[in-house]
Design an enzyme around this catalytic site. Structure first.
Site, mmCIF file in Angstrom:
data_model
loop_
_atom_site.group_PDB
_atom_site.id
_atom_site.type_symbol
_atom_site.label_atom_id
_atom_site.label_comp_id
_atom_site.label_asym_id
_atom_site.label_seq_id
_atom_site.Cartn_x
_atom_site.Cartn_y
_atom_site.Cartn_z
ATOM 1 N N GLY A 10 0.830 -1.205 0.000
ATOM 2 C CA GLY A 10 0.000 0.000 0.000
ATOM 3 C C GLY A 10 0.862 1.251 0.000
ATOM 4 C CD GLN A 11 -1.624 6.415 -0.907
ATOM 5 O OE1 GLN A 11 -1.046 7.427 -1.264
ATOM 6 N NE2 GLN A 11 -2.842 6.441 -0.386
ATOM 7 C CG ASP A 47 -6.649 -12.675 2.313
ATOM 8 O OD1 ASP A 47 -7.158 -11.576 2.665
ATOM 9 O OD2 ASP A 47 -7.115 -13.384 1.402
ATOM 10 C CB ALA A 71 -6.681 -0.488 5.559
ATOM 11 C CE1 TYR A 72 -13.261 -3.803 0.261
ATOM 12 C CE2 TYR A 72 -13.632 -1.497 0.792
ATOM 13 C CZ TYR A 72 -13.917 -2.613 0.031
ATOM 14 O OH TYR A 72 -14.870 -2.527 -0.967
ATOM 15 C CB THR A 112 -9.881 6.851 8.543
ATOM 16 O OG1 THR A 112 -10.439 7.865 7.706
ATOM 17 C CG2 THR A 112 -11.028 5.975 9.036
ATOM 18 C CE1 TYR A 136 -11.129 2.862 4.855
ATOM 19 C CE2 TYR A 136 -11.709 5.145 5.307
ATOM 20 C CZ TYR A 136 -10.762 4.147 5.226
ATOM 21 O OH TYR A 136 -9.449 4.430 5.521
ATOM 22 C CE LYS A 140 -8.876 2.177 8.986
ATOM 23 N NZ LYS A 140 -7.691 1.306 8.712
HETATM 24 P P1 NDP Z 1 -3.668 1.658 0.462
HETATM 25 O O1 NDP Z 1 -5.029 1.422 -0.082
HETATM 26 O O2 NDP Z 1 -2.658 2.354 -0.368
HETATM 27 O O3 NDP Z 1 -3.026 0.298 0.932
HETATM 28 C C1 NDP Z 1 -3.746 -0.650 1.634
HETATM 29 C C2 NDP Z 1 -3.050 -1.978 1.466
HETATM 30 O O4 NDP Z 1 -3.837 -2.934 2.171
HETATM 31 C C3 NDP Z 1 -2.939 -2.427 0.005
HETATM 32 O O5 NDP Z 1 -1.613 -2.813 -0.278
HETATM 33 C C4 NDP Z 1 -3.881 -3.604 -0.051
HETATM 34 O O6 NDP Z 1 -3.421 -4.686 -0.821
HETATM 35 C C5 NDP Z 1 -3.875 -4.081 1.373
HETATM 36 N N1 NDP Z 1 -5.040 -4.917 1.599
HETATM 37 C C6 NDP Z 1 -6.329 -4.679 1.249
HETATM 38 N N2 NDP Z 1 -7.086 -5.759 1.547
HETATM 39 C C7 NDP Z 1 -6.237 -6.672 2.062
HETATM 40 C C8 NDP Z 1 -6.412 -7.979 2.560
HETATM 41 N N3 NDP Z 1 -7.593 -8.584 2.524
HETATM 42 N N4 NDP Z 1 -5.323 -8.631 3.030
HETATM 43 C C9 NDP Z 1 -4.113 -8.055 3.045
HETATM 44 N N5 NDP Z 1 -3.891 -6.817 2.583
HETATM 45 C C10 NDP Z 1 -4.943 -6.127 2.107
HETATM 46 O O7 NDP Z 1 -3.876 2.421 1.853
HETATM 47 P P2 NDP Z 1 -2.956 3.509 2.558
HETATM 48 O O8 NDP Z 1 -1.550 3.065 2.569
HETATM 49 O O9 NDP Z 1 -3.303 4.831 2.008
HETATM 50 O O10 NDP Z 1 -3.578 3.443 4.034
HETATM 51 C C11 NDP Z 1 -2.791 3.149 5.182
HETATM 52 C C12 NDP Z 1 -3.697 3.279 6.398
HETATM 53 O O11 NDP Z 1 -4.153 4.634 6.519
HETATM 54 C C13 NDP Z 1 -4.958 2.408 6.372
HETATM 55 O O12 NDP Z 1 -5.229 1.945 7.662
HETATM 56 C C14 NDP Z 1 -6.050 3.381 5.953
HETATM 57 O O13 NDP Z 1 -7.315 2.976 6.404
HETATM 58 C C15 NDP Z 1 -5.571 4.646 6.631
HETATM 59 N N6 NDP Z 1 -6.064 5.867 6.014
HETATM 60 C C16 NDP Z 1 -5.884 6.077 4.677
HETATM 61 C C17 NDP Z 1 -6.370 7.227 4.084
HETATM 62 C C18 NDP Z 1 -6.197 7.497 2.632
HETATM 63 O O14 NDP Z 1 -6.551 8.596 2.190
HETATM 64 N N7 NDP Z 1 -5.657 6.562 1.837
HETATM 65 C C19 NDP Z 1 -7.069 8.252 4.875
HETATM 66 C C20 NDP Z 1 -7.174 7.942 6.280
HETATM 67 C C21 NDP Z 1 -6.673 6.792 6.811
HETATM 68 P P3 NDP Z 1 -3.405 -4.701 -2.425
HETATM 69 O O15 NDP Z 1 -2.202 -3.846 -2.776
HETATM 70 O O16 NDP Z 1 -3.223 -6.136 -2.723
HETATM 71 O O17 NDP Z 1 -4.721 -4.129 -2.840
#
Ligand code: NDP
Length: 311
Positions: A10-11, A47, A71-72, A112, A136, A140
């Site tokens: 993820g990011q 997962d 996270a989803y 969040t 969502y 959370k």
């Molecule tokens: P991203 O969506 O960029 O990354 C989330 C990661 O979680 C992805 O790599 C995704 O995998 C993985 N993921 C999703 N479902 C599953 C699963 N079933 N099993 C394992 N991995 C899974 O999120 P961010 O990095 O932006 O978010 C980081 C945190 O910050 C999270 O907790 C988010 O809720 C929180 N947040 C984010 C905000 C935003 O604007 N993005 C705002 C506020 C809070 P895959 O790459 O395979 O899809």
């Protein structure tokens, strides 16, 4: 010390790996949904949509610290997939907490601004009443509560409007659309603080260091929920305008599109977003000695990274 990073692709997960700060503090094990790593190579499979699969992984790896960046995060799709979102963002987090409570591990977790309803007009305090507007945010909140209820040592960092030079985010969408169109219509009645992932990484490392240096009583005071967001405030319209200002100054774009301010009502989405997403982050500096910079600093850094990666 063994550190397990979940959500490596993820990011935020990618930024942790790029930064190297976790790996410098212990033996870092990284995991993604299918074990494939965006950075190349393979990691562990974790997962989160199958929470019951996690204890066996944790028993095998025996981490001292679990950093949960998985996270989803599909805010609109969650309206149709709330059960899945709740498994990933809620139940799975509870399972991490139960394991950590039994084994004496620390869980670092992210939540969040969307746990709030956005109806107030001053930054939300950590203990302000929650009231998510959509699936969502509800999922959370389930995660926050499950982790808290597990009794595990935990640090839950609420963040907001997250972006990076990589991944799916508003900044990258704006740059793509800005190169294609003369005019963009952007919502100007939602307020927040765009937060770059490196700020979250640095704040997390500062908090982890403080935790590791603390004794039991001090840890008790540090544990719980904190707001880790950039300082300052803007709107999506203000953020878009600043992105284009930087992009032109850095020669990433030849010219800025016209950025037209619209209301949320003019840009309906399946999930309702809070109008007010500002989180009071003053406590973060007091507790962890890390002062979140203004959002413009992060934007400048991310844009400079994009320039470097373009060459
Ligand atoms: P991203 O969506 O960029 O990354 C989330 C990661 O979680 C992805 O790599 C995704 O995998 C993985 N993921 C999703 N479902 C599953 C699963 N079933 N099993 C394992 N991995 C899974 O999120 P961010 O990095 O932006 O978010 C980081 C945190 O910050 C999270 O907790 C988010 O809720 C929180 N947040 C984010 C905000 C935003 O604007 N993005 C705002 C506020 C809070 P895959 O790459 O395979 O899809």
């Amino acid at each position: 010390m063994r550190i397990l990073l979940l959500g490596a692709n993820g990011q935020l997960g990618r930024s942790f790996i790029e930064d190297g700060g976790l790996a410098a503090r212990g033996e870092l094990v990284v995991a993604s949904r299918d074990g494939v790593l965006a950075a190349g190579g393979r990691g562990e499979i974790a997962d989160m949509s199958v929470p019951e699969s996690l204890p066996a992984l944790l028993d095998r790896l025996r981490p001292d610290v679990i950093v949960n960046a998985a996270a989803y995060t599909s805010v609109d799709r969650a309206e149709q997939e709330e059960a899945l979102a709740t498994r990933v963002n809620g139940e799975a987090v509870g399972v991490l907490g139960q394991w950590a409570a039994a084994q004496g591990a620390l869980v670092i977790h992210y939540s969040t601004d969307y746990v709030f309803d956005g109806r107030q007009a001053q930054p939300y305090a950590v203990d302000a009443p929650t009231g998510p507007l959509g699936a969502y945010g509800r999922s959370k909140l389930v995660g926050e509560q499950a982790l808290h209820g597990s009794g595990a040592d935990h640090l839950t960092f609420r963040t907001a409007w997250v972006y990076a030079a990589h991944g799916h985010n508003f900044l990258r969408t704006m740059l793509r659309l800005g190169a294609e169109r003369d005019e963009l219509r952007v919502v100007a009645d939602q307020h927040g603080a765009p937060t770059d992932t490196m700020l979250i990484v640095r704040g997390t490392l500062a908090a982890l260091d403080r935790w590791l240096q603390s004794d039991g009583m001090q840890r008790h005071a540090l544990a719980g929920t904190h707001h880790l967001v950039a300082s300052g405030a803007t709107t999506w319209h203000g953020f878009a305008s600043a992105i284009f200002g930087e992009a032109v100054a850095l020669d990433l774009l030849a010219r800025s599109p016209r950025v037209v301010a619209i209301t949320s009502a003019e840009f309906p989405t399946p999930a309702v977003r809070p109008a007010w997403s500002l989180l009071d982050n003053a406590g973060f500096r007091q507790r962890f000695g890390f002062a979140p910079a203004d959002w413009q600093h992060g934007l400048h850094d991310v844009m400079r990274r994009l320039v470097t990666s373009n060459h």
